[in-house]
Design a protein around this motif. Sequence first.
Motif, PDB file in Angstrom:
ATOM      1  N   THR A 150      42.763  30.735  32.246  1.00  0.00           N
ATOM      2  CA  THR A 150      42.978  31.819  33.180  1.00  0.00           C
ATOM      3  C   THR A 150      43.984  32.220  32.769  1.00  0.00           C
ATOM      4  N   ASP A 241      33.969  24.596  40.787  1.00  0.00           N
ATOM      5  CA  ASP A 241      34.378  26.595  41.820  1.00  0.00           C
ATOM      6  C   ASP A 241      32.574  26.912  40.276  1.00  0.00           C
ATOM      7  N   THR A 453      41.117  42.043  36.116  1.00  0.00           N
ATOM      8  CA  THR A 453      41.226  40.682  36.273  1.00  0.00           C
ATOM      9  C   THR A 453      42.526  40.042  35.950  1.00  0.00           C
ATOM     10  N   ARG A 456      42.713  36.026  37.467  1.00  0.00           N
ATOM     11  CA  ARG A 456      41.917  35.040  38.543  1.00  0.00           C
ATOM     12  C   ARG A 456      40.402  34.730  37.866  1.00  0.00           C
ATOM     13  N   SER A 457      40.059  33.669  37.579  1.00  0.00           N
ATOM     14  CA  SER A 457      39.080  33.000  37.139  1.00  0.00           C
ATOM     15  C   SER A 457      37.552  33.560  37.271  1.00  0.00           C
ATOM     16  N   GLU A 459      35.459  32.805  38.004  1.00  0.00           N
ATOM     17  CA  GLU A 459      34.355  32.761  39.369  1.00  0.00           C
ATOM     18  C   GLU A 459      35.251  33.158  40.868  1.00  0.00           C
ATOM     19  N   GLU A 460      36.142  33.187  40.573  1.00  0.00           N
ATOM     20  CA  GLU A 460      36.776  34.037  41.240  1.00  0.00           C
ATOM     21  C   GLU A 460      36.486  35.560  41.587  1.00  0.00           C
ATOM     22  N   VAL A 463      33.033  36.023  43.158  1.00  0.00           N
ATOM     23  CA  VAL A 463      31.993  36.369  44.303  1.00  0.00           C
ATOM     24  C   VAL A 463      33.119  37.056  45.000  1.00  0.00           C
ATOM     25  N   SER A 464      34.637  37.509  44.598  1.00  0.00           N
ATOM     26  CA  SER A 464      34.928  38.796  45.562  1.00  0.00           C
ATOM     27  C   SER A 464      33.834  40.059  44.865  1.00  0.00           C
TER      28      SER A 464
END
Length: 474
Positions: A150, A241, A453, A456-457, A459-460, A463-464
């Motif tokens: 990341t 994750d 972005t 941030r991974s 996956e994060e 989800v967001s």
Amino acid sequence: MRNRRFRPWRKRNRPLIWVGYRLFLTYRLRQWRIFSSVITLVVYCRVMNGPIVSIARELGFEGNSILEGLVVSIFIAGAFIGSISSGPLADKLGCRYTFQIVTVPLVLGALLSAQAHSLDEILCGRFLVGLGIGVNTVLVPIYISEVAPTKYRGSLGTLCQIGTCIGIIVSLLLGIPAEDDPNWWRTMLYVASMPGFLLALGMQFAVESPRWLCKVGRLNDAKSVIKDIWGESEVSKAVEDFQSVIKNDGTDLDSGWSELLDKPHSRVAFIGGALFLLQQFAGINGVLYFSSLTFRDVGITSSALASLYVGLTNFAGALCASYLIDKEGRKKLLIGSYVGMAASMFLIVYSVGFPLDEDLSHNLSILGTFMYIFTFAVGAGPVTGLIIPELSSNRTRGKIMGFSFSVHWVCNFLVGLFFLDMVEKFGIGSVYAGFGIVSLLAAAFAYYFTVETKGRSLEEIEVSLSSDISSVGD
């Protein structure tokens, strides 16, 4: 004590070469194969532009501008098909094996073109090359985004742009002997087939995306890859994750194209298609095409030398992007890039549309051209291809990228088809003013519709966006 005081200063002021060195060590040489793959693509794509006159003369269609243009641009049709088909292919086989499979049309296309003795053979070869290019242009940013840590995802993502710049320079150097040797074009195309073999061999030793390995149930292999490239401390959290996203959203193995019509996928697909549409209609290919005439006005009559200047400027911008993208963020770079491109276009419009001293007018045109190419390479070029897979969900990433790049190829074709006609009808000043206006629209679009972005991974981010779709417009 002295070393402790020095470390914060060094961290704040580290030069670009230090960043590159640190990335080189951190990534353990493994992902630099991506870099060579992008160079391969551009060598295939650009190598035809120089010797087209010799090819047309030998194959019997010299003077037919339609057939000459078709030979150069037929790869776009193949690239469009390759882009659309790349997502499902990568979903089933993974990026690593898809990279290897797609070297087949790349190598065969180059060899068929090199041995062509008729128009049909050269067209078939170019179409195969385009097919491979279309798949690879989608796969490279997906692979980088899924494999890169990341913290360095942005810097490694700019390898696409850096590879493009080096590919342009390599193809330019390959084309220089063609000015004196009418048979050199066959040698060029034979050389263009060689990187495909190297790519197929190199990917044999590359890792597969750990996210794809989790999706297909190869959990131990995914853990091994994460440990190797991200570090042992990241294994547990990363796998947790990955599995959480897969549990909530499913995998792309059973996804369909119709899902791009559902939220939040439809919003990301809209952003991806719009970003590429704006990028192309902001005029990058038109400016590159017309730059040789601009240089000729100031006495640079060699098209090879003019192209070299363009390539070096592009390369310098890409290097700046690799340093800034994880520091300043994608959104800021994208907005700043388009504002700079607009300013460059309006500078050229001023230089050609107002009564100025001839030397001053030519110098301003050159300055505007360099500014435009540099600012494009800093943001609009690398960020567009990087931010789309970052915003895409794990389930639809391949299909959204395929759709976005298909828009890219269609717009690329349209700009190339109508650019000279537009210049003839309305004049270069009006056309460049249009490019400037589109650049401003692109800056506004990036401001209102994209999200940051950085850091941030994937996956994060997913989800967001899934929990609050409206955050895409923040």
